[in-house]
Design an enzyme around this catalytic site. Sequence first.
Site, PDB file in Angstrom:
ATOM      1  N   GLU A  89       0.829  -1.214   0.000  1.00  0.00           N
ATOM      2  CA  GLU A  89       0.000   0.000   0.000  1.00  0.00           C
ATOM      3  C   GLU A  89       0.862   1.262   0.000  1.00  0.00           C
ATOM      4  O   GLU A  89       0.484   2.287  -0.565  1.00  0.00           O
ATOM      5  CB  GLU A  89      -0.935   0.002   1.216  1.00  0.00           C
ATOM      6  CG  GLU A  89      -2.030  -1.041   1.151  1.00  0.00           C
ATOM      7  CD  GLU A  89      -3.009  -0.804   0.008  1.00  0.00           C
ATOM      8  OE1 GLU A  89      -2.610  -0.968  -1.158  1.00  0.00           O
ATOM      9  OE2 GLU A  89      -4.162  -0.464   0.277  1.00  0.00           O
ATOM     10  N   THR A  95      -6.406   6.442  -4.449  1.00  0.00           N
ATOM     11  CA  THR A  95      -6.308   6.621  -2.994  1.00  0.00           C
ATOM     12  C   THR A  95      -5.312   7.730  -2.670  1.00  0.00           C
ATOM     13  O   THR A  95      -5.520   8.528  -1.752  1.00  0.00           O
ATOM     14  CB  THR A  95      -5.872   5.288  -2.343  1.00  0.00           C
ATOM     15  OG1 THR A  95      -6.816   4.281  -2.733  1.00  0.00           O
ATOM     16  CG2 THR A  95      -5.834   5.384  -0.845  1.00  0.00           C
TER      17      THR A  95
END
Length: 293
Positions: free
Chosen positions: A120, A168
């Site tokens: 991530e 994101t």
Amino acid sequence: MVTVRAPATSANLGSGFDVFGAALTRPADVVTVEKAAETTIEVTGAGAQYIPEDPEKNTVGAVVEALDAPARIHIDKGVRPASGLGSSAASAAAAAVALNRLYDRGYSRSELVPIAAEGEAVVSGVAHSDNVAPSILGGFTVTTSEGTHAVDASIPLVVCLPDVAVSTRDARRVVPETASMDALVETVGNAATLAVGMCRSDPDLVGAGMSDPVVTPERARLITGYDDVRAAAFDAGATGVTVSGAGPAILAVCRGGRRRGVAAAMLDAFADAGIDARAYQTRIGRGSTVLEE
Ligand SMILES: Nc1ncnc2c1ncn2[C@@H]1O[C@H](COP(=O)(O)OP(=O)(O)O)[C@@H](O)[C@H]1O
Ligand SMILES: N[C@@H](CCOP(=O)(O)O)C(=O)O
């Protein structure tokens, strides 16, 4: 050779920014790994054309590094990227579980969570674990710097995914840097209500506890039609509606038997706003599953 299915996830659930997550029964990524001298990645499936196969840029590459486990890797995407459904995390979660088995590294599922979270950091700049934790462990998860607690919960859900992308990384730029004490008190109360609701598998409590006065209003502005879709879902019987992860997917919590109507209402509202969308009627489900080894 090891093949692992890792589910899509919905992070934050409104009041639990960067802390709460839930595994969804569908969609999912399927990752196959085979030992190799050098790592290669091939991507097929939903949105594959937008996903880098360079191990330095793919979330799976960071997991290979962390486990020192070079492999020939095939990722079959069921979770479209930039969806708010933990697409990048699903691949990383599946790869962590698969490579741990392939190389017999002996990590527990909980120990694999921070390893998968390294992926991530590659795409969003932050190694947040709120997607990888449910994708590996399943259920409703609470992740802090101390680790993750997972609770099995049976909650019917609809996620409605509009045909637009929100990264994101971009959506993290609109997160406020500060919040008032009033907003903090409201958020803590809602998050605690939601956690109790998960422990009781009570969609009314979970829905009521998703309200968030800090992050969600800023993120909602990035999603055309959000207010109308949210209102339509409530009118059709949803008990709570919020942005899924960083968006653009919208998550609705439902009582049993209401998902079909809620999904139809959300799709109609997006269509009225001129946006194509698809709806998944789903529920909180299990984590990564080994399909073949
Ligand atoms: N294995 C992967 N699966 C999906 N996206 C990936 C992967 N590796 C790198 N990416 C990149 O990550 C970004 C999508 O991640 P993100 O913005 O967090 O979306 P999501 O909310 O769907 O996880 C895209 O830029 C995509 O190219
Ligand atoms: N807590 C993160 C979750 C991002 O989820 P994603 O599914 O959109 O990748 C955030 O809100 O930034």
